[in-house]
Design an enzyme around this catalytic site. Structure first.
Site, PDB file in Angstrom:
ATOM      1  N   GLU A 110      13.109   8.083  35.526  1.00 26.94           N
ATOM      2  CA  GLU A 110      13.110   6.681  35.468  1.00 26.94           C
ATOM      3  C   GLU A 110      13.849   6.085  36.610  1.00 26.94           C
ATOM      4  O   GLU A 110      14.624   6.642  37.300  1.00 26.94           O
ATOM      5  CB  GLU A 110      13.581   6.295  34.131  1.00 26.94           C
ATOM      6  CG  GLU A 110      12.608   6.930  32.919  1.00 26.94           C
ATOM      7  CD  GLU A 110      13.153   6.171  31.752  1.00 26.94           C
ATOM      8  OE1 GLU A 110      13.950   5.128  31.544  1.00 26.94           O
ATOM      9  OE2 GLU A 110      12.632   6.690  30.434  1.00 26.94           O
ATOM     10  N   HIS A 225      12.248  -6.647  31.287  1.00 33.66           N
ATOM     11  CA  HIS A 225      11.354  -5.565  31.685  1.00 33.66           C
ATOM     12  C   HIS A 225      10.435  -5.835  32.526  1.00 33.66           C
ATOM     13  O   HIS A 225       9.715  -6.594  32.246  1.00 33.66           O
ATOM     14  CB  HIS A 225      10.876  -4.830  30.495  1.00 33.66           C
ATOM     15  CG  HIS A 225      10.673  -3.217  30.761  1.00 33.66           C
ATOM     16  ND1 HIS A 225       9.658  -2.916  31.237  1.00 33.66           N
ATOM     17  CD2 HIS A 225      11.272  -2.268  30.307  1.00 33.66           C
ATOM     18  CE1 HIS A 225       9.467  -1.686  31.404  1.00 33.66           C
ATOM     19  NE2 HIS A 225      10.643  -1.452  30.681  1.00 33.66           N
ATOM     20  N   ARG A 269      15.531  -2.191  37.577  1.00 29.11           N
ATOM     21  CA  ARG A 269      14.695  -3.187  36.796  1.00 29.11           C
ATOM     22  C   ARG A 269      14.800  -4.538  37.432  1.00 29.11           C
ATOM     23  O   ARG A 269      13.748  -5.310  37.504  1.00 29.11           O
ATOM     24  CB  ARG A 269      15.149  -3.112  35.278  1.00 29.11           C
ATOM     25  CG  ARG A 269      14.841  -1.771  34.735  1.00 29.11           C
ATOM     26  CD  ARG A 269      14.877  -1.753  33.426  1.00 29.11           C
ATOM     27  NE  ARG A 269      14.266  -0.701  32.772  1.00 29.11           N
ATOM     28  CZ  ARG A 269      14.528  -0.254  31.405  1.00 29.11           C
ATOM     29  NH1 ARG A 269      15.167  -1.193  30.750  1.00 29.11           N
ATOM     30  NH2 ARG A 269      13.930   0.643  30.921  1.00 29.11           N
ATOM     31  N   HIS A 330      14.263  -8.222  27.573  1.00 26.30           N
ATOM     32  CA  HIS A 330      14.166  -6.999  27.055  1.00 26.30           C
ATOM     33  C   HIS A 330      15.605  -6.472  26.535  1.00 26.30           C
ATOM     34  O   HIS A 330      15.694  -5.737  25.546  1.00 26.30           O
ATOM     35  CB  HIS A 330      13.697  -5.889  28.134  1.00 26.30           C
ATOM     36  CG  HIS A 330      13.643  -4.332  27.477  1.00 26.30           C
ATOM     37  ND1 HIS A 330      13.043  -3.807  26.683  1.00 26.30           N
ATOM     38  CD2 HIS A 330      14.251  -3.416  28.067  1.00 26.30           C
ATOM     39  CE1 HIS A 330      13.035  -2.816  26.342  1.00 26.30           C
ATOM     40  NE2 HIS A 330      13.889  -2.378  27.343  1.00 26.30           N
ATOM     41  N   ARG A 365      21.228  -3.186  33.405  1.00 23.33           N
ATOM     42  CA  ARG A 365      21.192  -1.879  32.741  1.00 23.33           C
ATOM     43  C   ARG A 365      20.586  -0.872  33.684  1.00 23.33           C
ATOM     44  O   ARG A 365      19.335  -0.978  33.971  1.00 23.33           O
ATOM     45  CB  ARG A 365      20.737  -1.996  31.547  1.00 23.33           C
ATOM     46  CG  ARG A 365      20.817  -0.790  30.600  1.00 23.33           C
ATOM     47  CD  ARG A 365      20.412  -1.079  28.987  1.00 23.33           C
ATOM     48  NE  ARG A 365      19.218  -1.259  29.170  1.00 23.33           N
ATOM     49  CZ  ARG A 365      18.121  -0.579  28.798  1.00 23.33           C
ATOM     50  NH1 ARG A 365      18.375   0.527  28.666  1.00 23.33           N
ATOM     51  NH2 ARG A 365      16.871  -1.108  28.710  1.00 23.33           N
TER      52      ARG A 365
END
Length: 503
Positions: A110, A225, A269, A330, A365
């Site tokens: 990811e 997100h 992100r 998110h 994060r």
């Protein structure tokens, strides 16, 4: 042994209840909805840990620090990456069946991870698998469970948290006393018009802790997100889809992320979310498209069975055509400020999971660190029960304090969510933040009558706190991006204390 009140039924709360019961404490677990409802259940992504020979805790540490945009706490990150593998093995013992391949545990990649280290269960149903295993485990323990019971406020006596006022399933007001209280109430995604969070995510624990006098920190850092499906409910399309090779395209069909960051769709992100946001604005509001067609229908259905069903139910054939996506609120990186053992600045009160600000995430994060953080720090919090010392948290106050309720109109949740989306969303500036602050100060919370009105009070408190924190941080950093100060700077966290107000 202590009487422990755990408030919240996601991975953090369930883990705390199980481990506290195993330690011999008397445990009561309170959940706002059904025991199986909460953010953990909806986690499509996996859980990250350095479990493989080509990986190491040092690499996981470096990736987490880099993603945190200079504000991740190295001591907290060290705890996460060093203790994380043991907590994943605990999950396996609790019955979580992580996906496997011919080499053993299957792993995925990811965004911003330098190694494939993400474990999944049921393809895109990791959270649900963890929730099922932990719910089953807690039901086998001697734990009192109160479902459909909402936290209203904490009871503080002599400078110590000694209990909680709750709204029961029948609407009755309840007070519970405890030797230790563990907040595990999750995040506050419902502050925003577009969110991937369930409707229970109204920031109840952060607001209650703040009203009780506990320090909160980093509320300006909300992670958006990049890829929620642009359809009713904005269902999340997991980052793992991009990890498997899906790409983002504009209206002309052009893949644009490589022009913005060499890591493309797997950049951090905040970078991807802002790129999607800006490209949509440049297109007159038309959504960006996520193109997963190269993966093929069979692979999408096998690897992402839940997502495949959701996307198709919304009327899209993503095996053959790109699907519209939008950023959505998110995850909250900030929350109740805690030390490495989950202690807050208020003796007797612990906070774990998304409600807590551990410092692990910094300003942004790293994908799939949240489930790991919840397990690691819930474990440590339970071990610390019985220690009366308050946390050695940041301990400095933001001079900008939110106003008390004005004698104005009762807050309307939809208007508040729209205000936060427009002025306190992916991009901010001083004019917009000041406008938001003025509007929020003109609202007041309704008299607390039921769950909805209690939630509205919490959302209004948190909106004011978030705007105050965003105004206090003048430089852009990670998820807090100010167009009037775009240069990223790593500056100390903003910690806000509050004048105590009548609950």
């Amino acid at each position: 042994m202590a009487h422990v009140l755990v408030i919240g039924g996601g991975i953090a709360g369930l883990w705390s209840a199980v481990k506290a019961a195993d330690a011999g404490h008397s445990v009561e677990l309170v959940t706002k909805a059904e025991l199986t409802e909460g953010n953990t259940r909806y986690a499509q992504g996996g859980i990250a840990a350095a479990l493989f020979p080509d990986d190491s805790a040092e690499r996981h540490f470096a990736d987490t620090i880099e993603a945190g945009a200079g504000l991740a706490d190295p001591a907290a990150v060290r705890v996460l990456v060093d203790e994380g593998p043991a907590r994943v093995r605990d999950l396996i013992r609790f019955g979580v069946a992580f996906d496997r391949d011919e080499s053993g545990l299957e792993r995925g990649l990811e965004a911003a991870h330098s190694r494939a280290r993400i474990l999944h269960a049921g393809g895109d149903a990791t959270g649900a698998a963890i929730e099922r295993a932990l719910v089953g485990t807690v039901r086998r323990r001697s734990v009192r469970i109160d479902e459909r019971t909402m936290l209203l406020d904490l009871v503080v006596e002599g400078g110590r948290a000694v209990g909680a006022r709750l709204l029961g399933a029948s609407g009755a007001l309840i007070e519970r006393r405890a030797d230790a209280i563990v907040l595990a109430t999750g995040g506050s995604g419902c502050l925003y018009r577009h969110t991937t969070n369930p409707t229970v995510a109204t920031g109840d624990g952060v607001a209650a802790a703040w009203r009780a006098g506990a320090l909160v920190a980093d509320l300006e850092f909300t992670q958006f997100h990049p890829t929620a499906l642009d359809a009713p409910g904005t269902p999340l399309i997991s980052e793992a889809v991009r990890g498997e090779g899906a790409v983002l395209r504009d209206l002309r069909g052009r893949r644009f992320m490589l022009d913005i960051d060499p890591r493309g769709e797997l950049a951090p992100r905040d970078v991807v979310a802002r790129a999607v946001w800006r490209r949509s604005l440049e297109q007159g509001g038309a959504p960006v498209r996520l193109d997963a067609s190269a993966l093929g229908g069979d692979r999408l259905a096998r690897r992402f069975p839940g997502l495949d069903a959701v996307v198709r139910a919304a009327g899209f054939d993503w095996a053959h055509e790109p699907v519209p996506v939008t950023p959505a609120a998110h995850y909250a990186m900030g929350g109740v400020d805690v030390d490495l053992d989950g202690r807050t600045s208020l003796p007797g009160l612990f906070a774990v999971g998304e409600v807590a600000r551990t410092g692990v995430h910094g300003a942004n994060r790293l994908a799939s660190n949240s489930l790991l953080e919840a397990a690691v720090f819930a474990e440590r919090a339970v071990r610390a029960i019985g220690s009366d010392r308050p946390a050695a948290v940041l301990g400095h106050a933001d001079p900008t304090r939110p106003s008390a309720d004005a004698a104005g109109d009762v807050v309307d949740r939809a208007e508040l969510q729209d205000l936060m989306w427009r002025h306190v969303g992916l991009e901010r500036d001083e004019d917009g933040l000041l406008a938001a602050s003025a509007r929020l100060d003109a609202w007041r919370a309704a008299d607390r009558r039921d769950r909805h009105s209690a939630e509205d009070r919490n959302l209004l408190d948190l909106a004011r706190l978030t705007v105050a924190a965003a105004l206090a941080r003048h430089a852009s950093c990670g998820a807090h991006f100010r167009t009037d100060a775009p240069e990223s700077q790593s500056i100390p966290a903003t910690t806000t204390t509050l004048d105590r107000k009548a609950a």
